[in-house]
Motif scaffolding. Structure first.
Motif, mmCIF file in Angstrom:
data_model
loop_
_atom_site.group_PDB
_atom_site.id
_atom_site.type_symbol
_atom_site.label_atom_id
_atom_site.label_comp_id
_atom_site.label_asym_id
_atom_site.label_seq_id
_atom_site.Cartn_x
_atom_site.Cartn_y
_atom_site.Cartn_z
ATOM 1 N N GLU A 47 36.049 9.093 31.758
ATOM 2 C CA GLU A 47 36.693 9.397 33.049
ATOM 3 C C GLU A 47 37.673 8.302 33.445
ATOM 4 N N ARG A 70 37.904 17.131 34.786
ATOM 5 C CA ARG A 70 36.708 16.373 35.169
ATOM 6 C C ARG A 70 35.526 17.011 34.462
ATOM 7 N N SER A 77 41.983 8.550 33.886
ATOM 8 C CA SER A 77 42.618 8.297 35.175
ATOM 9 C C SER A 77 43.751 7.285 35.002
#
Length: 177
Positions: free
Chosen positions: A33, A13, A37
């Motif tokens: 991000e 992250r 994911s």
């Protein structure tokens, strides 16, 4: 700055204050991000494929089936489901479910029938046309699947199917959270 590592089983992250970043920088961080994911990518791919399947089914049947309809359908038990139970399962109001059921009923996909356990209540169940629609939908998904396999290859498609089935079975059995 990286707070977690892949060795710990967690995806990296970015640190900092992305919400306070300039719009272009925020967009870039957010997109990075999202792509990092696996589940976010899975959700987006599912949405895109759902849109394509709905468009094809709409052309096939000449009806305007919407995502809200397809989100309701899996919650209808084959022997019928009360409207209040559908609303609870979907997390929406009974009025919202009534509107969707009215639309699906006008398409000939579902019908309201007396509830055998409560004479005052009614259940929503699939009509013969609605049950046939399962197979039309699965055939459409099969077409999309073949197109994807042509695009990414048979082996990656088979591996994807195997991984998704393992996740499905783990979630259904309670082995995974």
């Amino acid at each position: 700055m990286v707070r977690q590592t892949r060795q710990s089983g967690q995806r990296p992250r970015t640190g900092g204050s992305a919400p306070d970043a300039a719009p272009g920088e925020f967009r870039a961080q957010l997109d990075a991000e999202k792509r990092a994911s696996t589940l976010q990518v899975l959700f987006k791919v599912a949405r895109l494929l759902d849109e394509r399947a709905l468009a094809r089914l709409g052309m096939l049947r000449g009806q305007r089936l919407r995502r809200s309809h397809t989100q309701l359908l899996p919650h209808i038990d084959l022997d019928g489901t009360r409207m209040s139970d559908l609303a609870e399962r979907l997390g929406v109001s009974k009025q919202a479910v009534t509107q969707l059921v009215d639309e699906l009923e006008s398409f000939g996909v579902v019908e309201r029938v007396p509830d055998p356990e409560d004479a005052r209540a009614r259940r929503v169940r699939f009509t013969a046309r609605g049950r046939a629609g399962f197979f039309e939908g699965l055939a459409t998904l099969g077409e999309l699947e073949r197109e994807l396999a042509q695009g990414i290859g048979e082996k990656p498609m088979a591996e994807l199917r195997s991984a998704l089935l393992a996740i499905h079975d783990g979630l259904e059995s309670g082995r995974f959270g």
